[in-house]
Scaffold this active site. Structure first.
Site, mmCIF file in Angstrom:
data_model
loop_
_atom_site.group_PDB
_atom_site.id
_atom_site.type_symbol
_atom_site.label_atom_id
_atom_site.label_comp_id
_atom_site.label_asym_id
_atom_site.label_seq_id
_atom_site.Cartn_x
_atom_site.Cartn_y
_atom_site.Cartn_z
ATOM 1 N N TYR A 69 0.849 -1.195 0.000
ATOM 2 C CA TYR A 69 0.000 0.000 0.000
ATOM 3 C C TYR A 69 0.880 1.237 0.000
ATOM 4 O O TYR A 69 1.954 1.245 0.606
ATOM 5 C CB TYR A 69 -0.910 -0.005 1.234
ATOM 6 C CG TYR A 69 -2.052 0.976 1.166
ATOM 7 C CD1 TYR A 69 -3.071 0.822 0.228
ATOM 8 C CD2 TYR A 69 -2.124 2.058 2.038
ATOM 9 C CE1 TYR A 69 -4.134 1.721 0.153
ATOM 10 C CE2 TYR A 69 -3.189 2.963 1.976
ATOM 11 C CZ TYR A 69 -4.177 2.783 1.040
ATOM 12 O OH TYR A 69 -5.215 3.680 0.968
ATOM 13 N N ASN A 142 -15.213 4.719 3.064
ATOM 14 C CA ASN A 142 -16.134 4.397 1.977
ATOM 15 C C ASN A 142 -17.217 5.448 1.721
ATOM 16 O O ASN A 142 -17.415 5.847 0.560
ATOM 17 C CB ASN A 142 -16.762 3.018 2.216
ATOM 18 C CG ASN A 142 -15.740 1.908 2.082
ATOM 19 O OD1 ASN A 142 -14.799 2.019 1.306
ATOM 20 N ND2 ASN A 142 -15.910 0.834 2.836
ATOM 21 N N SER A 169 -19.734 -3.629 -4.145
ATOM 22 C CA SER A 169 -18.716 -3.241 -3.175
ATOM 23 C C SER A 169 -19.278 -2.259 -2.162
ATOM 24 O O SER A 169 -20.360 -1.682 -2.343
ATOM 25 C CB SER A 169 -17.513 -2.611 -3.880
ATOM 26 O OG SER A 169 -17.856 -1.312 -4.365
ATOM 27 N N ALA A 170 -18.533 -2.031 -1.087
ATOM 28 C CA ALA A 170 -18.982 -1.110 -0.040
ATOM 29 C C ALA A 170 -19.134 0.305 -0.583
ATOM 30 O O ALA A 170 -20.140 0.979 -0.324
ATOM 31 C CB ALA A 170 -18.000 -1.131 1.125
ATOM 32 N N VAL A 171 -18.140 0.777 -1.356
ATOM 33 C CA VAL A 171 -18.238 2.121 -1.934
ATOM 34 C C VAL A 171 -19.432 2.204 -2.870
ATOM 35 O O VAL A 171 -20.202 3.173 -2.837
ATOM 36 C CB VAL A 171 -16.938 2.496 -2.679
ATOM 37 C CG1 VAL A 171 -17.128 3.789 -3.471
ATOM 38 C CG2 VAL A 171 -15.780 2.654 -1.710
ATOM 39 N N ARG A 193 -23.236 -14.501 -10.882
ATOM 40 C CA ARG A 193 -23.122 -15.415 -9.739
ATOM 41 C C ARG A 193 -24.414 -16.210 -9.616
ATOM 42 O O ARG A 193 -25.425 -15.891 -10.265
ATOM 43 C CB ARG A 193 -22.861 -14.622 -8.460
ATOM 44 C CG ARG A 193 -23.992 -13.654 -8.105
ATOM 45 C CD ARG A 193 -23.546 -12.645 -7.093
ATOM 46 N NE ARG A 193 -22.620 -11.688 -7.699
ATOM 47 C CZ ARG A 193 -21.776 -10.932 -7.016
ATOM 48 N NH1 ARG A 193 -21.705 -11.051 -5.709
ATOM 49 N NH2 ARG A 193 -20.995 -10.086 -7.640
ATOM 50 N N GLY A 256 -9.868 2.200 -7.970
ATOM 51 C CA GLY A 256 -9.420 0.870 -7.572
ATOM 52 C C GLY A 256 -9.057 0.066 -8.802
ATOM 53 O O GLY A 256 -9.300 0.486 -9.937
ATOM 54 N N GLY A 257 -8.478 -1.116 -8.572
ATOM 55 C CA GLY A 257 -8.078 -1.969 -9.681
ATOM 56 C C GLY A 257 -8.149 -3.434 -9.309
ATOM 57 O O GLY A 257 -7.141 -4.145 -9.312
ATOM 58 N N TRP A 281 -7.948 9.129 -5.034
ATOM 59 C CA TRP A 281 -7.504 8.439 -3.818
ATOM 60 C C TRP A 281 -7.931 9.282 -2.628
ATOM 61 O O TRP A 281 -7.463 10.408 -2.457
ATOM 62 C CB TRP A 281 -5.982 8.256 -3.853
ATOM 63 C CG TRP A 281 -5.438 7.424 -2.737
ATOM 64 C CD1 TRP A 281 -6.046 6.396 -2.081
ATOM 65 C CD2 TRP A 281 -4.131 7.519 -2.164
ATOM 66 N NE1 TRP A 281 -5.215 5.860 -1.132
ATOM 67 C CE2 TRP A 281 -4.034 6.530 -1.166
ATOM 68 C CE3 TRP A 281 -3.033 8.353 -2.405
ATOM 69 C CZ2 TRP A 281 -2.889 6.357 -0.402
ATOM 70 C CZ3 TRP A 281 -1.899 8.171 -1.645
ATOM 71 C CH2 TRP A 281 -1.820 7.177 -0.657
#
Length: 343
Positions: A69, A142, A169-171, A193, A256-257, A281
């Site tokens: 990180y 988030n 995702s949370a975000v 899924r 993100g990635g 970021w």
């Protein structure tokens, strides 16, 4: 007349506290060690004594322990970048804090996986102390990430459309809810899924207008028009088709990635639609001093929505600090429920 002069020794009472520390980078369940340390009974000048109350295990925390990180604390370091605590004492010269205040870390790298800490006053940020425990514990990362991406890159108006991948995702869940509050339409893309119908129903219950699979995104089955903002946290082929759906002058924000593949962009829309690609970021935003007042405003608005029941906090599995090994293992392998240390 005899006199006796006694020698009086004044002893100081130290505070014993538990914390989770790593001395070297590595696999989090193995690198993190439980230890008990002592703190002085009073904080030093310019410092604040914080009783930490709750702190989550986030992917960034795990990456930091692994050493991959961007924020790299001096080792040994206490784990945890997010969480909240209560001010217990203030040292001489401290301004802007009072006993009973609830605080967040001022920026990444403070180390929140501990019961107590003495911190410089500029390392902390005061928040509303009437928010629920779970909401306060995750107020720093988030929800603000979702909030800032919706506020800072495109001047969105009610009815405008936001397209995002990693829709579960949370975000992304906060993006859906904030879009609903502000009158924007949200389109979320998720991985295929077995329980897809259940997930679609869940996201729509939060306010998602449309939910598609990655396969539908890449085969251009998304016919939604008027997409001005795309939020990318996957990269690779997903980002390619996300950008392709933008209208003229649209913006794709990458934060993100997850695919670990480079961000891709179609040449045609880049040239003829004048779309823009930017990165974001949250940690860097917090480091900029000019954002302090905006940070107060943002937390106030998020807090208002939380207390009104408009912004829901995800479910947590509450863990004791002594259960750190299993909590970290679950944080790395279980994605349906966030792990939350409660001290």
């Amino acid at each position: 007349m005899l006199t006796f002069r006694g020698i009086f020794r004044i002893s100081t009472r130290n505070l014993t506290t538990k914390q989770l520390v790593y001395a070297a980078n590595g696999n989090p369940p193995e690198a993190i060690k439980f230890e008990t340390v002592e703190l002085p009974d009073k904080p030093l000048t310019g410092h604040v004594h914080v009783k930490w109350i709750a702190a989550p295990i986030n992917p960034a925390d795990l990456n930091q322990i692994q050493g991959v990180y961007p924020v790299k604390p001096t080792l040994p370091a206490v784990g945890g970048n997010e969480g909240f605590g209560r001010v217990e004492q203030i040292g001489e010269g401290v301004t802007g804090f009072k006993v009973g205040d609830h605080v967040l870390p001022g920026r990444s790298g403070l180390g929140t996986w501990r019961e107590h800490g003495h911190h410089k006053q500029d390392q902390l940020f005061v928040i509303d102390n009437t928010l629920p425990l779970e909401a306060s514990a995750v107020l720093q990362v988030n929800p603000p990430t979702a909030y800032r991406m919706l506020k800072d890159f495109v001047d969105l108006k009610p009815g405008d459309v936001v397209l995002q991948n990693a829709g579960n995702s949370a975000v992304s869940r906060y993006v859906i809810q904030i879009c609903k509050i502000l009158g924007f339409r949200s389109v979320s893309v998720v991985r295929k899924r077995d329980d897809l119908e259940k997930l679609v129903e869940d996201l729509k219950s939060l306010g998602a207008d449309e939910v598609y699979t990655e396969e539908e995104l890449c085969s251009r089955k998304i016919k939604t028009k008027g997409i001005k903002l795309a939020l990318n946290s996957v990269g690779g082929k997903s980002s390619l088709f996300l950008a392709a759906h933008l209208e003229d002058n649209g913006v794709m924000v990458t934060y993100g990635g997850m695919s670990k593949q480079p961000v891709q962009c179609p040449t045609g829309p880049l040239i003829f639609k004048d779309i823009k690609l930017v990165g974001y970021w949250m940690s860097r935003w917090y480091e900029q001093e000019e954002n302090i007042q905006e940070r107060h405003k943002m937390y106030a608005e998020l807090g208002k929505w939380i207390k009104a029941g408009q912004l829901k906090t995800p479910c947590f599995e509450k863990r004791k600090i002594t259960d750190h090994v299993s909590a970290l293992e679950d944080g790395m392998n279980k994605f349906d429920r966030k792990q939350l240390f409660v001290f």
